[in-house]
Write an enzyme that holds these catalytic residues in place. Structure first.
Site, short mmCIF file in Angstrom:
data_model
loop_
_atom_site.label_atom_id
_atom_site.label_comp_id
_atom_site.label_asym_id
_atom_site.label_seq_id
_atom_site.Cartn_x
_atom_site.Cartn_y
_atom_site.Cartn_z
N ARG A 49 0.73 -94.15 12.86
CA ARG A 49 -0.33 -93.92 11.86
C ARG A 49 -0.96 -92.57 12.20
O ARG A 49 -0.64 -91.95 13.20
CB ARG A 49 -1.33 -95.06 11.78
N ALA A 51 -2.36 -89.05 9.79
CA ALA A 51 -1.71 -88.30 8.71
C ALA A 51 -0.48 -87.48 9.16
O ALA A 51 0.61 -87.65 8.60
CB ALA A 51 -2.75 -87.44 8.00
N ASP A 237 -7.23 -86.96 6.34
CA ASP A 237 -5.98 -87.45 5.73
C ASP A 237 -5.62 -86.68 4.47
O ASP A 237 -4.46 -86.62 4.07
CB ASP A 237 -6.10 -88.95 5.41
N LYS A 248 -10.79 -91.66 7.96
CA LYS A 248 -11.00 -93.08 8.23
C LYS A 248 -12.36 -93.56 7.76
O LYS A 248 -13.37 -92.86 7.94
CB LYS A 248 -10.83 -93.32 9.74
O1 MRU Z 1 -5.29 -95.59 9.08
P1 MRU Z 1 -4.94 -94.50 10.05
O2 MRU Z 1 -5.02 -94.94 11.47
O3 MRU Z 1 -3.62 -93.86 9.70
O4 MRU Z 1 -6.06 -93.42 9.83
C1 MRU Z 1 -6.00 -92.23 10.57
C2 MRU Z 1 -7.14 -91.32 10.38
O5 MRU Z 1 -8.03 -91.56 9.59
C3 MRU Z 1 -7.10 -90.03 11.15
O6 MRU Z 1 -8.39 -89.60 11.46
C4 MRU Z 1 -6.43 -88.94 10.28
O7 MRU Z 1 -5.18 -89.39 9.85
C5 MRU Z 1 -6.28 -87.65 11.00
S1 MRU Z 1 -5.03 -87.73 12.23
C6 MRU Z 1 -4.83 -86.23 12.98
#
Ligand code: MRU
Length: 346
Positions: A49, A51, A237, A248
């Site tokens: 998980r 982005a 994201d 998030k």
């Molecule tokens: O649901 P997730 O764990 O994929 O959410 C991830 C996030 O919100 C991260 O902060 C975002 O993807 C940035 S990762 C460099």
């Protein structure tokens, strides 16, 4: 500071190896995918998980899937490849890096004859992965200048090596500043409902020996009021043309709190996280996830039967609350459409 003793994702002769993020921190296990469908399921289930990591996994998954097609014509190959791309695109809607990586792979798929294109797809996937690690280091190099010699930093979710091809965006900046000898301490929000902060960020910072204190999500306001936070750094994201940034769930509340207390609030993200097709955050598609994530904490049910649940995985922070966006190409201070356009100008 040495490299961490883990690898988020790797392309191996056996298949695609992912550190299983559902199991961390109690178990450090590899989830090996031999076929594309396994990678799609892994993205949906949060085995991998974050982005940029989702983008890398999709690129590798497409290369792996294409290798297993048994088509006799170019037309047949492209039809199956398009179908596979659509299934990857349906895995998670918010992180634009997924769609960005799929588009890069499609461009390669149409650029060469089948079956020679199979090797080219593999090379492109590996290029996307390696590029991501390089980009994260560049984000770290730009961002470290913003960190005071002594700093208490708040972060949310996990925007580290685990969320990328390696090194990390928000955490990459922290690692770069820490490596320079800055006196850094991180407060990691636990990040309900899936606890990426408690399970992943706390573990990852420990692996890097960066001092970290875990807090629950409702403690940030008190810490800010007591002047115990110098700055906030989070990942993203999807970032709209005007700088509104999806990250998030809970990020928006932190941004409002930081604004109220006059604390700098930074977003760290590669330029592949910008969605230049959409003008503002309201257009960002928000993923809603299973109610089980809220009803349970780990395996334990924590709510009564027949309760209604609301579970958006992301929220959008308006750019007016963002002090700066740190990218591999530099820092966009006070981001808005004009400032962002300037960064993207050739
Ligand atoms: O649901 P997730 O764990 O994929 O959410 C991830 C996030 O919100 C991260 O902060 C975002 O993807 C940035 S990762 C460099």
């Amino acid at each position: 500071m040495s490299e961490p003793p883990f690898q988020t994702i790797a392309w191996t002769s056996d298949g695609i190896a992912m550190l299983d993020q559902r199991k961390l921190p109690t178990q450090v296990l590899t989830h090996l995918c031999h076929e594309a469908d396994c990678v799609i399921d892994a993205i949906k289930a949060l085995v991998i998980r974050g982005a940029p990591a989702i983008g890398v996994a999709a690129a590798m998954g497409l290369a792996l899937g294409a290798r297993q097609f048994r088509e006799s014509t170019q037309e047949g190959f492209l039809k199956r490849f398009e179908e596979l791309c659509s299934r990857f695109a349906a895995a998670r809607p918010t992180a634009v890096n997924l769609f960005w990586a799929i588009e890069r792979m499609k461009t390669v798929a149409y650029s060469k004859a089948y079956p020679a294109v199979i090797k080219a797809l593999e090379s492109e996937a590996l290029k996307i992965w390696k590029e991501d690690v390089r980009i994260n280091h560049a984000i770290g190099d730009h961002g470290k200048a913003l960190i005071p010699l002594k700093a208490n930093i708040l972060t949310h979710c996990n925007a580290g090596a685990l969320a990328t091809g390696g090194f990390g965006t928000a955490l990459g900046i922290i690692y770069a500043a820490f490596k320079e000898g800055k006196d850094i301490h991180v407060y990691a929000d636990e990040t309900r409902p899936v606890l990426q902060g408690a399970r992943l960020t706390a573990w990852e910072l420990q692996q890097h020996r960066v001092p970290v204190t875990l807090i629950t999500d409702n403690m940030a306001g008190m810490l800010m009021k007591e002047k115990k936070i110098d700055l906030v750094i989070v990942g993203a994201d999807r970032i709209a043309k005007n700088g509104d940034a999806a990250n998030k769930i809970g990020t928006y509340s932190l941004a409002v709190l930081a604004h109220h207390h006059g604390i700098p609030f930074y977003v760290a993200a590669p330029t592949s996280t910008f969605d230049r097709e959409i003008t503002c955050g309201e257009e960002i598609p928000i993923e809603f996830r299973s109610e089980k994530e809220v009803l349970y904490c780990g395996k334990k049910r924590i709510a009564p039967r027949d309760i209604r649940v609301f579970n958006p995985a992301f929220d959008v922070t308006p750019s007016t609350y963002i002090t700066g966006i740190i990218t591999e190409m530099g820092i966009i201070q006070n981001p808005d459409t004009e400032a962002i356009d300037k960064l993207f100008q050739p």
